[in-house]
Design an enzyme around this catalytic site. Sequence first.
Site, PDB file in Angstrom:
ATOM      1  N   VAL A  69       4.639   2.898  -9.411  1.00 20.36           N
ATOM      2  CA  VAL A  69       4.078   2.645 -10.756  1.00 20.36           C
ATOM      3  C   VAL A  69       3.389   3.878 -11.346  1.00 20.36           C
ATOM      4  CG1 VAL A  69       3.814   0.147 -10.441  1.00 20.36           C
ATOM      5  CG2 VAL A  69       1.886   1.666  -9.910  1.00 20.36           C
ATOM      6  N   ASN A  95       0.949  -5.862 -11.054  1.00 25.24           N
ATOM      7  CA  ASN A  95       0.168  -6.288  -9.895  1.00 25.24           C
ATOM      8  C   ASN A  95      -0.106  -5.191  -8.877  1.00 25.24           C
ATOM      9  OD1 ASN A  95      -0.607  -8.367  -7.649  1.00 25.24           O
ATOM     10  ND2 ASN A  95       1.173  -7.261  -6.816  1.00 25.24           N
ATOM     11  N   TYR A 178     -12.334   1.574  -7.598  1.00 24.13           N
ATOM     12  CA  TYR A 178     -11.644   0.270  -7.606  1.00 24.13           C
ATOM     13  C   TYR A 178     -12.280  -0.637  -8.660  1.00 24.13           C
ATOM     14  CZ  TYR A 178      -9.306  -3.914  -5.748  1.00 24.13           C
ATOM     15  OH  TYR A 178      -8.531  -5.047  -5.603  1.00 24.13           O
TER      16      TYR A 178
HETATM   17  N1  LIG Z   1      -6.203  -8.944  -1.285  1.00 21.43           N
HETATM   18  C1  LIG Z   1      -7.290  -9.132  -1.982  1.00 21.43           C
HETATM   19  O1  LIG Z   1      -8.299  -9.619  -1.462  1.00 21.43           O
HETATM   20  C2  LIG Z   1      -7.311  -8.769  -3.443  1.00 21.43           C
HETATM   21  C3  LIG Z   1      -8.433  -9.146  -4.185  1.00 21.43           C
HETATM   22  C4  LIG Z   1      -8.490  -8.842  -5.527  1.00 21.43           C
HETATM   23  C5  LIG Z   1      -7.442  -8.172  -6.125  1.00 21.43           C
HETATM   24  N2  LIG Z   1      -6.376  -7.791  -5.376  1.00 21.43           N
HETATM   25  C6  LIG Z   1      -5.305  -7.072  -6.063  1.00 21.43           C
HETATM   26  O2  LIG Z   1      -4.076  -7.705  -5.823  1.00 21.43           O
HETATM   27  C7  LIG Z   1      -3.029  -6.768  -6.051  1.00 21.43           C
HETATM   28  C8  LIG Z   1      -2.029  -6.893  -4.935  1.00 21.43           C
HETATM   29  O3  LIG Z   1      -2.614  -6.462  -3.736  1.00 21.43           O
HETATM   30  P1  LIG Z   1      -2.447  -7.226  -2.347  1.00 21.43           P
HETATM   31  O4  LIG Z   1      -3.795  -7.645  -1.921  1.00 21.43           O
HETATM   32  O5  LIG Z   1      -1.372  -8.215  -2.446  1.00 21.43           O
HETATM   33  O6  LIG Z   1      -2.056  -5.982  -1.402  1.00 21.43           O
HETATM   34  P2  LIG Z   1      -0.766  -5.635  -0.554  1.00 21.43           P
HETATM   35  O7  LIG Z   1      -1.053  -4.277   0.003  1.00 21.43           O
HETATM   36  O8  LIG Z   1      -0.432  -6.722   0.403  1.00 21.43           O
HETATM   37  O9  LIG Z   1       0.395  -5.533  -1.638  1.00 21.43           O
HETATM   38  C9  LIG Z   1       0.412  -4.507  -2.591  1.00 21.43           C
HETATM   39  C10 LIG Z   1       1.833  -4.003  -2.783  1.00 21.43           C
HETATM   40  O10 LIG Z   1       1.797  -2.989  -3.785  1.00 21.43           O
HETATM   41  C11 LIG Z   1       2.631  -1.929  -3.373  1.00 21.43           C
HETATM   42  N3  LIG Z   1       2.208  -0.685  -3.999  1.00 21.43           N
HETATM   43  C12 LIG Z   1       1.105   0.060  -3.736  1.00 21.43           C
HETATM   44  N4  LIG Z   1       1.083   1.149  -4.498  1.00 21.43           N
HETATM   45  C13 LIG Z   1       2.189   1.107  -5.278  1.00 21.43           C
HETATM   46  C14 LIG Z   1       2.707   1.955  -6.277  1.00 21.43           C
HETATM   47  N5  LIG Z   1       2.112   3.092  -6.602  1.00 21.43           N
HETATM   48  N6  LIG Z   1       3.857   1.587  -6.883  1.00 21.43           N
HETATM   49  C15 LIG Z   1       4.503   0.442  -6.546  1.00 21.43           C
HETATM   50  N7  LIG Z   1       4.048  -0.386  -5.593  1.00 21.43           N
HETATM   51  C16 LIG Z   1       2.910  -0.064  -4.979  1.00 21.43           C
HETATM   52  C17 LIG Z   1       2.480  -1.881  -1.856  1.00 21.43           C
HETATM   53  O11 LIG Z   1       3.571  -1.202  -1.232  1.00 21.43           O
HETATM   54  C18 LIG Z   1       2.429  -3.368  -1.518  1.00 21.43           C
HETATM   55  O12 LIG Z   1       3.719  -3.887  -1.269  1.00 21.43           O
HETATM   56  C19 LIG Z   1      -3.686  -5.406  -6.165  1.00 21.43           C
HETATM   57  O13 LIG Z   1      -3.769  -5.024  -7.524  1.00 21.43           O
HETATM   58  C20 LIG Z   1      -5.078  -5.647  -5.605  1.00 21.43           C
HETATM   59  O14 LIG Z   1      -6.021  -4.757  -6.118  1.00 21.43           O
HETATM   60  C21 LIG Z   1      -6.281  -8.067  -4.050  1.00 21.43           C
END
Ligand SMILES: NC(=O)c1ccc[n+]([C@@H]2O[C@H](COP(=O)([O-])OP(=O)(O)OC[C@H]3O[C@@H](n4cnc5c(N)ncnc54)[C@H](O)[C@@H]3O)[C@@H](O)[C@H]2O)c1
Length: 276
Positions: A69, A95, A178
Amino acid sequence: MNVTSRFDVTGHGVVVTGGASGLGLAYGEVLAAHGARVTLIDVDEAGLAREAARLKGEGLDVRGAIADVTDHAALDSAVDEAAAIYGRLDVAFANAGIDSGAGFVAGWAGSERPRVEEGAIERYTDERWNRVIDVNLNGIFATARAAARHMRPRGYGRIVVTTSLAATKVEPVIGSAYMASKAGARHLVRCLALELAAEGVTANAIAPGFFVTNIGGGHAHDPELQAMVAKDVPMHRVGRPDDVKALALFLAAPASEYVTGQEIVIDGGWGLGIAD
Ligand SMILES: NC(=O)c1ccc[n+]([C@@H]2O[C@H](COP(=O)([O-])OP(=O)(O)OC[C@H]3O[C@@H](n4cnc5c(N)ncnc54)[C@H](O)[C@@H]3O)[C@@H](O)[C@H]2O)c1
């Protein structure tokens, strides 16, 4: 009015950035399970191949596209290609996101949260700061832009951004970039929503609390950490990717037509305070 039909996404074209894992994968799964055609966009080539094959094996219309992204030209191509294959782009989940490394305290919960020198503002490097903003904020902008190019002309679209409880509540175990990136993304959602409201395109955000995914190297899989965080969560459990599915379907479906510019927190009450 048949409300059930308002959740029908059969044949809808969907893209999900960060779709190979965690919450993005859950969004893709629920949309595909309800008949949508889904492209998971991610940098994780192996993860994409594995998950797309698994979901295809379940009879779902899911494909993977490799794009970072932060590479806006590659992202544009991945979104354009999905829209061309489907002949339409109805839903974009912006996302993809990363953890920002050390915050200024250690530990997610409990009364003992010692300071972490490495996470102090004085030692925060430009590289760390810029990388998080580039993925978590600029990546959302670029995804929304790529999606709007397809949605506005059709007069229909659903842009769903993953923000975080951290957009509102400072979580000092996570580096401050973040929090800033998520707060920026939350307000960007409001800008998108206002601009596109008259044209059938909505923009909303899902703000998760603590979810067990692979973010930050997968620390959330540690049962001890889960138990510690769960003590502070009023519902006394951490979130699982399945928990976001119904909300994701609502925001991605025609059902949410009159909802725009909103951020819906999904955190088991964590942001409210500690109860018992
Ligand atoms: N897990 C939590 O507790 C939580 C809480 C609040 C928000 N979030 C948000 O949820 C979203 C998803 O995260 P998650 O927790 O599922 O994590 P995750 O690491 O399981 O999944 C994130 C995915 O994004 C991909 N990714 C990372 N950088 C990328 C890039 N530059 N281009 C394309 N793909 C990329 C990774 O390879 C991975 O497959 C994020 O924005 C995160 O900030 C997560």
